[in-house]
Design an enzyme around this catalytic site. Structure first.
Site, short mmCIF file in Angstrom:
data_model
loop_
_atom_site.label_atom_id
_atom_site.label_comp_id
_atom_site.label_asym_id
_atom_site.label_seq_id
_atom_site.Cartn_x
_atom_site.Cartn_y
_atom_site.Cartn_z
N CYS A 39 -8.80 -74.14 -53.10
CA CYS A 39 -8.09 -72.69 -53.27
C CYS A 39 -8.56 -71.70 -52.05
CB CYS A 39 -8.32 -72.31 -54.79
SG CYS A 39 -7.29 -70.90 -55.25
N ASP A 41 -9.21 -68.96 -53.08
CA ASP A 41 -10.36 -68.32 -53.76
C ASP A 41 -11.52 -67.69 -52.99
OD1 ASP A 41 -10.27 -67.36 -57.28
OD2 ASP A 41 -12.09 -67.31 -56.13
N ARG A 43 -14.21 -66.91 -54.39
CA ARG A 43 -15.42 -67.68 -54.95
C ARG A 43 -15.96 -68.99 -54.73
NH1 ARG A 43 -12.97 -65.81 -60.52
NH2 ARG A 43 -11.47 -66.79 -59.59
N HIS A 100 -10.75 -75.33 -59.24
CA HIS A 100 -11.73 -74.38 -59.61
C HIS A 100 -11.59 -73.71 -60.85
CE1 HIS A 100 -10.44 -70.22 -58.47
NE2 HIS A 100 -9.68 -71.04 -57.60
N CYS A 103 -8.94 -70.22 -61.99
CA CYS A 103 -8.08 -69.97 -60.63
C CYS A 103 -6.92 -69.24 -61.39
CB CYS A 103 -7.36 -71.48 -60.41
SG CYS A 103 -6.37 -71.53 -59.10
ZN LIG Z 1 -7.51 -70.67 -57.31
#
Ligand SMILES: [Zn+2]
Length: 208
Positions: A39, A41, A43, A100, A103
């Site tokens: 992703c 993302d 993090r 993850h 999400c």
């Molecule tokens: Zn995600």
């Protein structure tokens, strides 16, 4: 922005200096062993969680680590072209799809979130996860939102293996034993990574 510039200076004096030979060796070519699809993302840090260095992971990032099924298209197919290059040119040995916890893409899809209404491209992209969402909603009641999210993230990561297998060259290499596919679920707040065991049909903790 200044934080980033400071980081550049720190990198050149620190990590670059201590890996000078590695970077010199990478000057002319890359030979990554793994295509890592995860992703976007902020993090999720693929290199940090796998302890890998530059040159090891060829990384594709998009919202909710989705893989469009194989098709020939006149569009600018970002994910598909990166898969094509990683498998056919770089010859990666593994493809990992890493979902993850928490999400946002999966949550928006799961909850038919209003946020997607103003995001036409994101909404279209997330249609790829609709079959997974429908399955999760049918199997887990609405009063268990955390269980729904967890299952959505895990099943979504597994579903992408099915999409990957629609690529003729991936199917060929997997069947010949030259390529492995794997689905992971990374938990942000604990550092745990669960890996899908296709025999057990469940995710098992890999770093307990
Ligand atoms: Zn995600």
């Amino acid at each position: 922005m200044q934080k980033l510039i400071d980081g550049l200076v720190k990198f050149r004096k620190g990590d670059f200096e201590s890996h000078r030979d590695l970077f010199k060796g990478l000057k002319a070519e890359q030979k990554p062993h793994t295509l890592f699809i995860t992703c976007s993302d902020s993090r999720v840090d693929p290199n940090m969680i796998t302890g890998t260095l530059p040159g090891e992971l060829f990384i594709i990032r998009n919202i909710a680590n989705l893989v469009p099924p194989f098709r020939e298209t006149p569009e600018y197919a970002s994910t598909t072209s990166a898969i094509e290059y990683a498998v056919l040119v770089l010859g990666v040995e593994n493809i990992i799809v890493c979902g993850h916890s928490n999400c946002g893409g999966c949550a928006a899809c799961l909850n038919s979130s209003g946020i997607l209404l103003g995001l036409p491209h994101t909404r279209k992209w997330m249609e790829l996860a609709d079959p997974v969402r429908d399955r999760v909603i049918s199997e887990i009641p609405a009063d268990e939102p955390e269980a729904r999210e967890w299952m959505m993230e895990q099943v979504n990561a597994v579903e992408q293996q099915i999409h990957l297998m629609t690529y003729p060259y991936i199917q060929e290499k997997v069947q010949a034993g030259h390529l492995t596919l794997s689905s992971w679920h990374y938990i942000i707040e604990t550092g745990e990574v669960f890996i899908y065991d296709s025999a057990a049909k469940e995710f098992l903790l890999a770093n307990g």
